[in-house]
Write a protein that holds these residues in place. Sequence first.
Motif, PDB file in Angstrom:
ATOM      1  N   CYS A  12       0.803  -1.253  -0.196  1.00 12.71           N
ATOM      2  CA  CYS A  12      -0.055  -0.012   0.055  1.00 12.71           C
ATOM      3  C   CYS A  12       0.773   1.164   0.262  1.00 12.71           C
ATOM      4  CB  CYS A  12      -0.823  -0.046   1.196  1.00 12.71           C
ATOM      5  SG  CYS A  12      -2.038   1.386   1.361  1.00 12.71           S
ATOM      6  N   VAL A  16       1.117   3.941  -3.105  1.00 12.10           N
ATOM      7  CA  VAL A  16       0.748   5.413  -2.901  1.00 12.10           C
ATOM      8  C   VAL A  16       2.007   6.329  -3.351  1.00 12.10           C
ATOM      9  CG1 VAL A  16       0.554   7.145  -1.157  1.00 12.10           C
ATOM     10  CG2 VAL A  16      -0.898   5.264  -0.822  1.00 12.10           C
ATOM     11  N   ILE A  34      -3.436   4.011  -7.462  1.00 11.99           N
ATOM     12  CA  ILE A  34      -4.502   4.337  -6.305  1.00 11.99           C
ATOM     13  C   ILE A  34      -5.145   3.428  -5.985  1.00 11.99           C
ATOM     14  CG2 ILE A  34      -6.414   5.868  -5.524  1.00 11.99           C
ATOM     15  CD1 ILE A  34      -3.718   7.445  -5.515  1.00 11.99           C
ATOM     16  N   LEU A  35      -5.741   2.518  -7.076  1.00  8.26           N
ATOM     17  CA  LEU A  35      -6.612   1.535  -7.015  1.00  8.26           C
ATOM     18  C   LEU A  35      -5.957   0.212  -6.289  1.00  8.26           C
ATOM     19  CD1 LEU A  35      -8.437   1.351 -10.365  1.00  8.26           C
ATOM     20  CD2 LEU A  35      -9.465   2.228  -8.335  1.00  8.26           C
ATOM     21  N   ALA A  37      -3.472   0.605  -4.253  1.00  7.80           N
ATOM     22  CA  ALA A  37      -3.204   0.970  -2.621  1.00  7.80           C
ATOM     23  C   ALA A  37      -4.457   0.710  -1.974  1.00  7.80           C
ATOM     24  CB  ALA A  37      -2.796   2.644  -2.631  1.00  7.80           C
ATOM     25  N   GLY A  38      -5.728   1.059  -2.608  1.00  8.03           N
ATOM     26  CA  GLY A  38      -6.996   0.835  -1.859  1.00  8.03           C
ATOM     27  C   GLY A  38      -7.228  -0.935  -1.764  1.00  8.03           C
ATOM     28  N   ILE A  39      -6.939  -1.550  -2.708  1.00 11.76           N
ATOM     29  CA  ILE A  39      -6.935  -3.065  -2.226  1.00 11.76           C
ATOM     30  C   ILE A  39      -6.159  -3.411  -1.405  1.00 11.76           C
ATOM     31  CG2 ILE A  39      -6.739  -5.457  -3.673  1.00 11.76           C
ATOM     32  CD1 ILE A  39      -7.803  -3.896  -6.063  1.00 11.76           C
ATOM     33  N   SER A  40      -4.791  -3.125  -1.469  1.00 10.28           N
ATOM     34  CA  SER A  40      -3.973  -3.671  -0.429  1.00 10.28           C
ATOM     35  C   SER A  40      -4.198  -3.267   0.941  1.00 10.28           C
ATOM     36  CB  SER A  40      -2.549  -3.163  -0.835  1.00 10.28           C
ATOM     37  OG  SER A  40      -2.196  -1.671  -0.840  1.00 10.28           O
ATOM     38  N   SER A  41      -4.628  -1.716   1.250  1.00 12.34           N
ATOM     39  CA  SER A  41      -5.061  -1.440   2.507  1.00 12.34           C
ATOM     40  C   SER A  41      -6.120  -2.306   2.909  1.00 12.34           C
ATOM     41  CB  SER A  41      -5.351   0.145   2.400  1.00 12.34           C
ATOM     42  OG  SER A  41      -6.347   0.330   1.697  1.00 12.34           O
ATOM     43  N   ASN A  42      -7.101  -2.634   2.232  1.00 12.80           N
ATOM     44  CA  ASN A  42      -8.320  -3.303   2.699  1.00 12.80           C
ATOM     45  C   ASN A  42      -7.846  -4.773   3.145  1.00 12.80           C
ATOM     46  OD1 ASN A  42     -10.371  -1.445   1.989  1.00 12.80           O
ATOM     47  ND2 ASN A  42     -10.776  -2.208   0.190  1.00 12.80           N
TER      48      ASN A  42
END
Length: 65
Positions: A12, A16, A34-35, A37-42
Amino acid sequence: MPRLAVFALVVCILAVAAAVVSFAEGSWLGIVWILMAGISSNMAWFYVRKAKLDRTKREGAASAV
């Protein structure tokens, strides 16, 4: 913190950073970063929460015996 959560958090952070560099260079490819990063943070939150639930299950089972 579980190992998979740490790996997902590192991905993530790197995604970023890649998005910032991509947008700074004027490329719209940063949207993909960005997408990611969103998946990996979830994924990181999922693994942290899963480990927490597993720990409480083990403690509950141990106290029930």
